[in-house]
Design an enzyme around this catalytic site. Structure first.
Site, PDB file in Angstrom:
ATOM      1  N   CYS A   1     -28.346  -1.572  40.543  1.00  0.00           N
ATOM      2  CA  CYS A   1     -27.852  -0.419  41.310  1.00  0.00           C
ATOM      3  C   CYS A   1     -26.782   0.346  40.535  1.00  0.00           C
ATOM      4  O   CYS A   1     -25.892  -0.253  39.936  1.00  0.00           O
ATOM      5  CB  CYS A   1     -27.284  -0.917  42.634  1.00  0.00           C
ATOM      6  SG  CYS A   1     -26.681   0.402  43.689  1.00  0.00           S
TER       7      CYS A   1
ATOM      8  N   ASN B   1     -36.101   2.238  40.920  1.00  0.00           N
ATOM      9  CA  ASN B   1     -35.710   3.471  40.243  1.00  0.00           C
ATOM     10  C   ASN B   1     -34.926   3.038  39.020  1.00  0.00           C
ATOM     11  O   ASN B   1     -33.867   2.436  39.152  1.00  0.00           O
ATOM     12  CB  ASN B   1     -34.768   4.277  41.153  1.00  0.00           C
ATOM     13  CG  ASN B   1     -35.498   5.380  41.871  1.00  0.00           C
ATOM     14  OD1 ASN B   1     -36.186   6.189  41.267  1.00  0.00           O
ATOM     15  ND2 ASN B   1     -35.323   5.405  43.184  1.00  0.00           N
TER      16      ASN B   1
ATOM     17  N   HIS C   1     -35.064  -8.434  48.054  1.00  0.00           N
ATOM     18  CA  HIS C   1     -35.397  -8.315  46.625  1.00  0.00           C
ATOM     19  C   HIS C   1     -35.783  -9.607  45.909  1.00  0.00           C
ATOM     20  O   HIS C   1     -36.160  -9.556  44.739  1.00  0.00           O
ATOM     21  CB  HIS C   1     -34.263  -7.646  45.842  1.00  0.00           C
ATOM     22  CG  HIS C   1     -33.798  -6.325  46.372  1.00  0.00           C
ATOM     23  ND1 HIS C   1     -34.652  -5.391  46.906  1.00  0.00           N
ATOM     24  CD2 HIS C   1     -32.549  -5.775  46.463  1.00  0.00           C
ATOM     25  CE1 HIS C   1     -33.957  -4.331  47.290  1.00  0.00           C
ATOM     26  NE2 HIS C   1     -32.686  -4.535  47.046  1.00  0.00           N
TER      27      HIS C   1
ATOM     28  N   SER D   1     -31.394  -5.811  52.280  1.00  0.00           N
ATOM     29  CA  SER D   1     -31.885  -5.762  50.896  1.00  0.00           C
ATOM     30  C   SER D   1     -32.142  -7.184  50.436  1.00  0.00           C
ATOM     31  O   SER D   1     -31.198  -7.927  50.176  1.00  0.00           O
ATOM     32  CB  SER D   1     -30.849  -5.081  50.003  1.00  0.00           C
ATOM     33  OG  SER D   1     -30.627  -3.783  50.485  1.00  0.00           O
TER      34      SER D   1
ATOM     35  N   GLU E   1     -22.357  11.035  46.765  1.00  0.00           N
ATOM     36  CA  GLU E   1     -23.616  11.758  46.774  1.00  0.00           C
ATOM     37  C   GLU E   1     -24.418  11.487  48.033  1.00  0.00           C
ATOM     38  O   GLU E   1     -24.170  10.521  48.763  1.00  0.00           O
ATOM     39  CB  GLU E   1     -24.430  11.404  45.547  1.00  0.00           C
ATOM     40  CG  GLU E   1     -24.767   9.933  45.427  1.00  0.00           C
ATOM     41  CD  GLU E   1     -25.375   9.619  44.059  1.00  0.00           C
ATOM     42  OE1 GLU E   1     -24.604   9.387  43.123  1.00  0.00           O
ATOM     43  OE2 GLU E   1     -26.600   9.606  43.957  1.00  0.00           O
TER      44      GLU E   1
ATOM     45  N   CYS F   1     -29.652   5.228  44.107  1.00  0.00           N
ATOM     46  CA  CYS F   1     -28.274   5.208  44.600  1.00  0.00           C
ATOM     47  C   CYS F   1     -27.263   5.305  43.471  1.00  0.00           C
ATOM     48  O   CYS F   1     -27.272   4.498  42.557  1.00  0.00           O
ATOM     49  CB  CYS F   1     -27.971   3.884  45.282  1.00  0.00           C
ATOM     50  SG  CYS F   1     -29.110   3.488  46.552  1.00  0.00           S
TER      51      CYS F   1
ATOM     52  N   CYS G   1     -29.644  10.645  53.705  1.00  0.00           N
ATOM     53  CA  CYS G   1     -29.092   9.387  53.215  1.00  0.00           C
ATOM     54  C   CYS G   1     -27.609   9.623  52.929  1.00  0.00           C
ATOM     55  O   CYS G   1     -27.272  10.518  52.170  1.00  0.00           O
ATOM     56  CB  CYS G   1     -29.850   9.003  51.945  1.00  0.00           C
ATOM     57  SG  CYS G   1     -29.203   7.552  51.137  1.00  0.00           S
TER      58      CYS G   1
ATOM     59  N   GLY H   1     -22.360   2.477  48.371  1.00  0.00           N
ATOM     60  CA  GLY H   1     -21.511   1.645  49.211  1.00  0.00           C
ATOM     61  C   GLY H   1     -22.277   0.628  50.021  1.00  0.00           C
ATOM     62  O   GLY H   1     -23.485   0.739  50.228  1.00  0.00           O
ATOM     63  N   GLU H   2     -21.535  -0.377  50.467  1.00  0.00           N
ATOM     64  CA  GLU H   2     -22.098  -1.405  51.343  1.00  0.00           C
ATOM     65  C   GLU H   2     -21.510  -1.147  52.740  1.00  0.00           C
ATOM     66  O   GLU H   2     -20.316  -1.381  52.963  1.00  0.00           O
ATOM     67  CB  GLU H   2     -21.722  -2.795  50.802  1.00  0.00           C
ATOM     68  CG  GLU H   2     -21.929  -3.954  51.754  1.00  0.00           C
ATOM     69  CD  GLU H   2     -23.307  -3.999  52.423  1.00  0.00           C
ATOM     70  OE1 GLU H   2     -24.324  -3.861  51.743  1.00  0.00           O
ATOM     71  OE2 GLU H   2     -23.328  -4.161  53.647  1.00  0.00           O
TER      72      GLU H   2
HETATM   73  N1  SAH Z   1     -25.373  -1.596  50.087  1.00  0.00           N
HETATM   74  C1  SAH Z   1     -26.527  -1.392  50.915  1.00  0.00           C
HETATM   75  C2  SAH Z   1     -27.087   0.012  50.799  1.00  0.00           C
HETATM   76  C3  SAH Z   1     -27.513   0.301  49.390  1.00  0.00           C
HETATM   77  S1  SAH Z   1     -28.767   1.305  48.875  1.00  0.00           S
HETATM   78  C4  SAH Z   1     -27.582  -2.421  50.595  1.00  0.00           C
HETATM   79  O1  SAH Z   1     -27.416  -3.167  49.645  1.00  0.00           O
HETATM   80  O2  SAH Z   1     -28.565  -2.500  51.315  1.00  0.00           O
HETATM   81  C5  SAH Z   1     -30.218   1.123  49.696  1.00  0.00           C
HETATM   82  C6  SAH Z   1     -31.295   0.302  48.992  1.00  0.00           C
HETATM   83  O3  SAH Z   1     -31.610   0.720  47.654  1.00  0.00           O
HETATM   84  C7  SAH Z   1     -30.914  -1.154  48.879  1.00  0.00           C
HETATM   85  O4  SAH Z   1     -32.014  -1.907  49.304  1.00  0.00           O
HETATM   86  C8  SAH Z   1     -30.672  -1.324  47.406  1.00  0.00           C
HETATM   87  O5  SAH Z   1     -30.826  -2.667  47.030  1.00  0.00           O
HETATM   88  C9  SAH Z   1     -31.709  -0.411  46.821  1.00  0.00           C
HETATM   89  N2  SAH Z   1     -31.471   0.011  45.442  1.00  0.00           N
HETATM   90  C10 SAH Z   1     -30.310   0.183  44.793  1.00  0.00           C
HETATM   91  N3  SAH Z   1     -30.525   0.590  43.538  1.00  0.00           N
HETATM   92  C11 SAH Z   1     -31.860   0.695  43.398  1.00  0.00           C
HETATM   93  C12 SAH Z   1     -32.709   1.085  42.333  1.00  0.00           C
HETATM   94  N4  SAH Z   1     -32.214   1.423  41.166  1.00  0.00           N
HETATM   95  N5  SAH Z   1     -34.042   1.090  42.554  1.00  0.00           N
HETATM   96  C13 SAH Z   1     -34.558   0.755  43.760  1.00  0.00           C
HETATM   97  N6  SAH Z   1     -33.815   0.384  44.788  1.00  0.00           N
HETATM   98  C14 SAH Z   1     -32.481   0.342  44.622  1.00  0.00           C
END
Ligand code: SAH
Length: 344
Positions: free
Chosen positions: A115, A291, A217, A215, A88, A334, A101, A160-161
């Protein structure tokens, strides 16, 4: 699966064309067509060359199979890959342009608890051409060209990472910013990682002026490891060292993503912890309200709580913003779209 022509750099494409006994300028024609998001079968080349290419290469490595439009203008796409996998992407509209994105893997093996992308584990890496084609396709969908792009900015924040698919992502970064291609400059590209420390060093050594996003958190390794398994492997201290190296090499400040999860990471003590960790460093903090992913059972904070947290960071001297939540009505997080598609 056949090979993917969009994987090739312009020089590689030229070599391929010469090896097929064709004139060099054919490579330019072909490259132009691909940059415009065309299928091989739609590009104006000789029928003989076309059929030679189609024997070995995918005519259309990805195609949009569903589009969702949010009331705020955000669009989400489900793409089908040539092998039937789905990924996606999102296009977000801002005053300064459109940010796409993109996904870098089908699924993910990092296992972050909040995630959706990681729910079914990693299926496979995307090739550089599959990552690039997401942009070429959406740019074309919105009438963009290489000179006048509809996609102005790119974030590697889909499924993905990116640093777990390092070689393909690196090649993608080179091809997407090539001046004779779609030419999205590295400064308009953000790469987000959960913190694969050795790869941050590798990326820094490439000296590409992109925006590095981590990321984070959480403020301690123990707490971080509860939601992000990668934290068992690399500590926050190691991440900060790698970021400092990144800044030293590229001169670019780095960004921390911090998703606010109720009862987990947004108390006063967390704000204080963040300030202690990051104050004085050339970085920025991006807050985003979680989210909610129903399979995950974590809850988000109210907008008021999010602003309170932002206020604490700012008062403590950090540069921070709260990202507005966009596209939440169409499965903003994501991997959410893919998961709901797969379980339909
Ligand atoms: N794998 C990469 C890219 C992932 S997505 C990474 O970890 O950075 C991009 C961002 O969205 C990351 O910071 C991830 O931690 C965050 N993310 C993933 N799921 C989420 C959710 N449900 N709510 C808010 N942020 C989320």
């Amino acid at each position: 699966m056949k090979k993917i022509l969009q994987d090739l750099s312009f020089e590689e494409l030229e070599n391929l064309i010469l090896s097929l006994g064709e004139k060099k300028f054919r490579a330019e024609q072909l490259h132009k067509g691909l940059t415009l998001g065309k299928k091989i079968s739609q590009i104006n080349i000789s029928p003989a060359l076309r059929s030679k290419l189609l024997e070995e290469y995918e005519d259309e490595p990805i195609k949009i199979i569903k589009t969702f439009r949010s009331s705020d203008g955000t669009e989400k796409y489900l793409f089908a890959l040539a092998d039937g996998n789905v990924i996606e992407g999102v296009l977000m509209k801002y005053k300064y342009g459109n940010t796409q994105c993109v996904s870098t893997q089908v699924g993910c093996r990092m296992g972050c608890k909040f995630c959706a992308s990681t729910l079914g584990g990693l299926v496979r890496n995307l090739t550089s051409g599959e990552i690039l084609s997401q942009i070429l396709t959406v740019n074309a969908l919105h009438g963009g060209t290489a000179e006048k792009r509809a996609v102005t900015n790119v974030v590697l924040m889909g499924s993905g990472e990116p640093l777990d698919n390092y070689d393909n992502v690196l090649k993608f970064l080179k091809n997407v910013s090539a001046q004779n291609g779609i030419n999205v400059s590295a400064r308009n590209i953000s790469l987000s990682t959960c913190g694969l420390v050795p790869k941050i060093y590798d990326l820094a050594n490439e000296n590409i002026p992109l925006n590095l996003t981590i990321s984070l958190h959480q403020i301690s390794d123990e707490a971080r490891a509860r939601t992000m398994p990668v934290a068992k492997k690399y500590s926050i201290e190691e991440i900060l060292k790698a970021c400092a190296y990144y800044f030293e090499k590229t001169g670019r400040r780095y960004i921390f993503e911090y998703s606010l999860i109720a009862g987990e990471n947004c108390g006063k003590e967390h704000a204080e912890g963040l300030i202690k960790l990051l104050k004085g460093k050339p970085c920025h903090v991006n807050l985003i309200r979680l989210n909610e992913v129903k399979e995950r059972g974590l809850t988000t904070v109210t907008e008021k709580e999010a602003y309170r947290f932002l206020g604490l960071l700012e008062k403590g001297g950090l540069s921070a913003t709260l990202r507005r939540q966009i596209g939440a009505d169409i499965g903003g997080a994501c991997g959410q779209l893919r998961i709901s598609y797969l379980s339909e």
